[in-house]
Motif scaffolding. Structure first.
Motif, PDB file in Angstrom:
ATOM      1  N   LYS A  40       5.473  -2.009 -12.326  1.00 19.63           N
ATOM      2  CA  LYS A  40       5.819  -2.227 -13.385  1.00 19.63           C
ATOM      3  C   LYS A  40       7.699  -2.932 -12.916  1.00 19.63           C
ATOM      4  O   LYS A  40       8.246  -3.609 -13.668  1.00 19.63           O
ATOM      5  CB  LYS A  40       6.174  -0.434 -14.402  1.00 19.63           C
ATOM      6  CG  LYS A  40       7.247  -1.263 -15.064  1.00 19.63           C
ATOM      7  CD  LYS A  40       7.880   0.361 -15.597  1.00 19.63           C
ATOM      8  CE  LYS A  40       9.280   0.625 -16.966  1.00 19.63           C
ATOM      9  NZ  LYS A  40       9.633   1.419 -17.328  1.00 19.63           N
ATOM     10  N   MET A  41       8.187  -2.117 -11.978  1.00 14.03           N
ATOM     11  CA  MET A  41       9.046  -2.619 -11.300  1.00 14.03           C
ATOM     12  C   MET A  41       9.203  -3.769 -10.322  1.00 14.03           C
ATOM     13  O   MET A  41      10.124  -4.919 -10.656  1.00 14.03           O
ATOM     14  CB  MET A  41      10.196  -1.730 -10.456  1.00 14.03           C
ATOM     15  CG  MET A  41      10.463  -1.265 -11.401  1.00 14.03           C
ATOM     16  SD  MET A  41      11.468  -1.112 -12.692  1.00 14.03           S
ATOM     17  CE  MET A  41      12.778  -1.470 -11.946  1.00 14.03           C
ATOM     18  N   GLU A  70       2.471   5.932  -3.423  1.00 13.94           N
ATOM     19  CA  GLU A  70       2.808   6.718  -4.158  1.00 13.94           C
ATOM     20  C   GLU A  70       3.107   6.927  -5.327  1.00 13.94           C
ATOM     21  O   GLU A  70       3.258   7.794  -6.129  1.00 13.94           O
ATOM     22  CB  GLU A  70       4.938   6.646  -3.380  1.00 13.94           C
ATOM     23  CG  GLU A  70       5.549   7.923  -3.841  1.00 13.94           C
ATOM     24  CD  GLU A  70       5.187   8.852  -3.197  1.00 13.94           C
ATOM     25  OE1 GLU A  70       5.574   9.999  -4.117  1.00 13.94           O
ATOM     26  OE2 GLU A  70       4.449   8.695  -2.391  1.00 13.94           O
ATOM     27  N   ASN A  71       3.517   5.885  -5.669  1.00 17.79           N
ATOM     28  CA  ASN A  71       4.256   5.666  -7.546  1.00 17.79           C
ATOM     29  C   ASN A  71       3.200   4.426  -7.946  1.00 17.79           C
ATOM     30  O   ASN A  71       4.204   2.755  -7.913  1.00 17.79           O
ATOM     31  CB  ASN A  71       5.013   5.624  -8.240  1.00 17.79           C
ATOM     32  CG  ASN A  71       5.730   6.180  -8.902  1.00 17.79           C
ATOM     33  OD1 ASN A  71       4.378   5.559  -9.888  1.00 17.79           O
ATOM     34  ND2 ASN A  71       6.853   5.585  -9.354  1.00 17.79           N
ATOM     35  N   PRO A  72       2.083   4.019  -8.186  1.00 17.17           N
ATOM     36  CA  PRO A  72       1.892   2.186  -8.909  1.00 17.17           C
ATOM     37  C   PRO A  72       1.917   2.115  -9.762  1.00 17.17           C
ATOM     38  O   PRO A  72       1.946   0.794  -9.248  1.00 17.17           O
ATOM     39  CB  PRO A  72      -0.398   2.972  -8.790  1.00 17.17           C
ATOM     40  CG  PRO A  72      -0.525   4.059  -8.695  1.00 17.17           C
ATOM     41  CD  PRO A  72       0.999   4.827  -8.372  1.00 17.17           C
ATOM     42  N   PHE A  73       2.158   3.257 -11.193  1.00 16.71           N
ATOM     43  CA  PHE A  73       2.897   2.403 -12.252  1.00 16.71           C
ATOM     44  C   PHE A  73       4.287   2.128 -12.669  1.00 16.71           C
ATOM     45  O   PHE A  73       4.342   0.353 -12.686  1.00 16.71           O
ATOM     46  CB  PHE A  73       1.800   3.400 -13.477  1.00 16.71           C
ATOM     47  CG  PHE A  73       3.134   2.979 -14.565  1.00 16.71           C
ATOM     48  CD1 PHE A  73       1.853   2.088 -15.426  1.00 16.71           C
ATOM     49  CD2 PHE A  73       4.126   3.308 -15.207  1.00 16.71           C
ATOM     50  CE1 PHE A  73       2.594   1.607 -16.583  1.00 16.71           C
ATOM     51  CE2 PHE A  73       4.793   2.910 -16.637  1.00 16.71           C
ATOM     52  CZ  PHE A  73       3.624   2.186 -17.187  1.00 16.71           C
ATOM     53  N   GLY A  74       4.636   2.808 -11.388  1.00 23.77           N
ATOM     54  CA  GLY A  74       6.540   2.137 -11.304  1.00 23.77           C
ATOM     55  C   GLY A  74       6.486   0.744 -10.336  1.00 23.77           C
ATOM     56  O   GLY A  74       7.053   0.693 -10.409  1.00 23.77           O
ATOM     57  N   LEU A  77       1.027  -0.819   0.028  1.00 24.45           N
ATOM     58  CA  LEU A  77       0.158   0.367   0.046  1.00 24.45           C
ATOM     59  C   LEU A  77       1.170   1.425  -0.117  1.00 24.45           C
ATOM     60  O   LEU A  77       0.318   1.772  -0.698  1.00 24.45           O
ATOM     61  CB  LEU A  77      -1.179  -0.216   0.941  1.00 24.45           C
ATOM     62  CG  LEU A  77      -1.974   0.919   0.943  1.00 24.45           C
ATOM     63  CD1 LEU A  77      -3.176   0.896  -0.473  1.00 24.45           C
ATOM     64  CD2 LEU A  77      -2.866   0.200   2.236  1.00 24.45           C
ATOM     65  N   PRO A  78       1.928   1.151   0.695  1.00 26.31           N
ATOM     66  CA  PRO A  78       2.988   2.704   0.732  1.00 26.31           C
ATOM     67  C   PRO A  78       3.047   2.696  -0.748  1.00 26.31           C
ATOM     68  O   PRO A  78       3.634   4.252  -0.827  1.00 26.31           O
ATOM     69  CB  PRO A  78       3.722   2.398   1.860  1.00 26.31           C
ATOM     70  CG  PRO A  78       3.177   1.160   2.551  1.00 26.31           C
ATOM     71  CD  PRO A  78       2.635   0.437   2.242  1.00 26.31           C
ATOM     72  N   PHE A  79       3.568   2.027  -1.326  1.00 22.80           N
ATOM     73  CA  PHE A  79       3.974   1.730  -2.454  1.00 22.80           C
ATOM     74  C   PHE A  79       3.462   2.035  -3.510  1.00 22.80           C
ATOM     75  O   PHE A  79       3.961   2.822  -4.391  1.00 22.80           O
ATOM     76  CB  PHE A  79       4.688   0.600  -2.856  1.00 22.80           C
ATOM     77  CG  PHE A  79       6.167   0.173  -2.083  1.00 22.80           C
ATOM     78  CD1 PHE A  79       7.559   0.889  -1.902  1.00 22.80           C
ATOM     79  CD2 PHE A  79       5.561  -0.676  -0.985  1.00 22.80           C
ATOM     80  CE1 PHE A  79       8.309   0.897  -0.491  1.00 22.80           C
ATOM     81  CE2 PHE A  79       6.939  -1.010   0.246  1.00 22.80           C
ATOM     82  CZ  PHE A  79       7.639  -0.056   0.659  1.00 22.80           C
ATOM     83  N   ASN A 131       9.767  -6.733 -13.926  1.00 16.94           N
ATOM     84  CA  ASN A 131      10.859  -6.298 -14.910  1.00 16.94           C
ATOM     85  C   ASN A 131      11.586  -7.092 -15.419  1.00 16.94           C
ATOM     86  O   ASN A 131      12.417  -8.166 -15.390  1.00 16.94           O
ATOM     87  CB  ASN A 131      12.212  -6.089 -13.620  1.00 16.94           C
ATOM     88  CG  ASN A 131      12.719  -4.797 -14.590  1.00 16.94           C
ATOM     89  OD1 ASN A 131      12.763  -5.001 -15.659  1.00 16.94           O
ATOM     90  ND2 ASN A 131      14.205  -4.140 -14.136  1.00 16.94           N
ATOM     91  N   LEU A 132      10.412  -7.457 -16.763  1.00 18.38           N
ATOM     92  CA  LEU A 132      11.417  -8.251 -17.796  1.00 18.38           C
ATOM     93  C   LEU A 132      12.733  -7.334 -18.764  1.00 18.38           C
ATOM     94  O   LEU A 132      13.213  -8.654 -19.609  1.00 18.38           O
ATOM     95  CB  LEU A 132      10.172  -8.558 -18.720  1.00 18.38           C
ATOM     96  CG  LEU A 132       9.311  -8.776 -18.196  1.00 18.38           C
ATOM     97  CD1 LEU A 132       7.691  -9.472 -19.742  1.00 18.38           C
ATOM     98  CD2 LEU A 132       9.109 -10.587 -17.936  1.00 18.38           C
ATOM     99  N   GLY A 133      13.259  -6.527 -18.419  1.00 18.71           N
ATOM    100  CA  GLY A 133      14.354  -5.969 -19.243  1.00 18.71           C
ATOM    101  C   GLY A 133      15.810  -5.616 -18.413  1.00 18.71           C
ATOM    102  O   GLY A 133      16.569  -5.734 -18.967  1.00 18.71           O
ATOM    103  N   ARG A 134      15.378  -6.617 -17.137  1.00 23.16           N
ATOM    104  CA  ARG A 134      16.433  -7.503 -16.010  1.00 23.16           C
ATOM    105  C   ARG A 134      17.367  -7.967 -17.336  1.00 23.16           C
ATOM    106  O   ARG A 134      16.995  -8.965 -17.552  1.00 23.16           O
ATOM    107  CB  ARG A 134      15.525  -7.875 -14.612  1.00 23.16           C
ATOM    108  CG  ARG A 134      16.881  -8.202 -13.723  1.00 23.16           C
ATOM    109  CD  ARG A 134      15.787  -8.686 -12.532  1.00 23.16           C
ATOM    110  NE  ARG A 134      16.349 -10.381 -12.405  1.00 23.16           N
ATOM    111  CZ  ARG A 134      15.731 -10.471 -11.707  1.00 23.16           C
ATOM    112  NH1 ARG A 134      14.693 -10.234 -10.670  1.00 23.16           N
ATOM    113  NH2 ARG A 134      16.051 -12.005 -11.231  1.00 23.16           N
TER     114      ARG A 134
END
Length: 172
Positions: free
Chosen positions: A124-125, A117-121, A112-114, A128-131
């Motif tokens: 997405k992270m 603050e930034n739900p999309f980020g 919830l805190p995250f 992370n399929l680009g890792r």
């Protein structure tokens, strides 16, 4: 270690000192737990704790602890298909659905805190399929030459396959 040994409590066919020797001598255990001290040991601690709770038929508390373990490291989700079927057999359909909602609620509460603050980020992270994985840290893919392991297609296929398997297990 103590939690994993507790699973073997009462087993007569087994000498515990043999398990200790193989556990401490294992390359994988040494590589993961001693050299890098990732969050694997903490996640497994809570997974083992949840399994002990399941063995004692404490399904709700066990599911909450299991979900907490998933929040530490998502590879714990690989145990979810087995947990799903055990819950279904042991508790019935309605309580299984309630336990699944409890697991989801724990995830939302911890994130919830995250999410605020930034739900999309955050989402997405989380996936992370680009890792890019590094050859020096691998244990399972040592059989590949480093050039092949580092090849973009192989790296992306490995990450995509991991997420496909994880999502496939969750959907079961």
């Amino acid at each position: 270690m103590g939690l994993s040994l507790r699973f073997l409590k009462g087993q007569k066919q087994f000498h515990h000192f043999v398990l200790l020797f193989f556990t401490f001598a294992s390359y994988r255990v040494h590589s993961i737990f001693a050299l890098r001290l990732f969050n694997d040991p903490v996640a497994m601690l809570f997974l083992y704790l949840s399994v002990l709770l399941f063995l004692e038929k404490k399904w709700v508390f066990g599911c909450a602890v299991f979900s907490f373990a998933v929040s530490i490291k998502m590879n714990i989700m690989l145990f979810s298909p087995g947990l799903f079927f055990i819950l279904l057999v042991e508790t019935g359909f309605v309580k299984t659905v309630l336990c699944i909602f409890l697991c989801a609620a724990v995830q939302v509460l911890l994130g919830l805190p995250f999410l605020l603050e930034n739900p999309f980020g955050y989402i997405k992270m989380s996936f992370n399929l680009g890792r890019q994985f590094f050859f020096k840290w691998t244990v399972n893919y040592r059989f590949l030459p480093e050039e092949m392991f580092s090849f973009s297609f192989i790296s992306r296929s490995t990450v995509a396959g991991k997420h496909r398997n994880t999502c496939g297990h969750v959907l079961l």
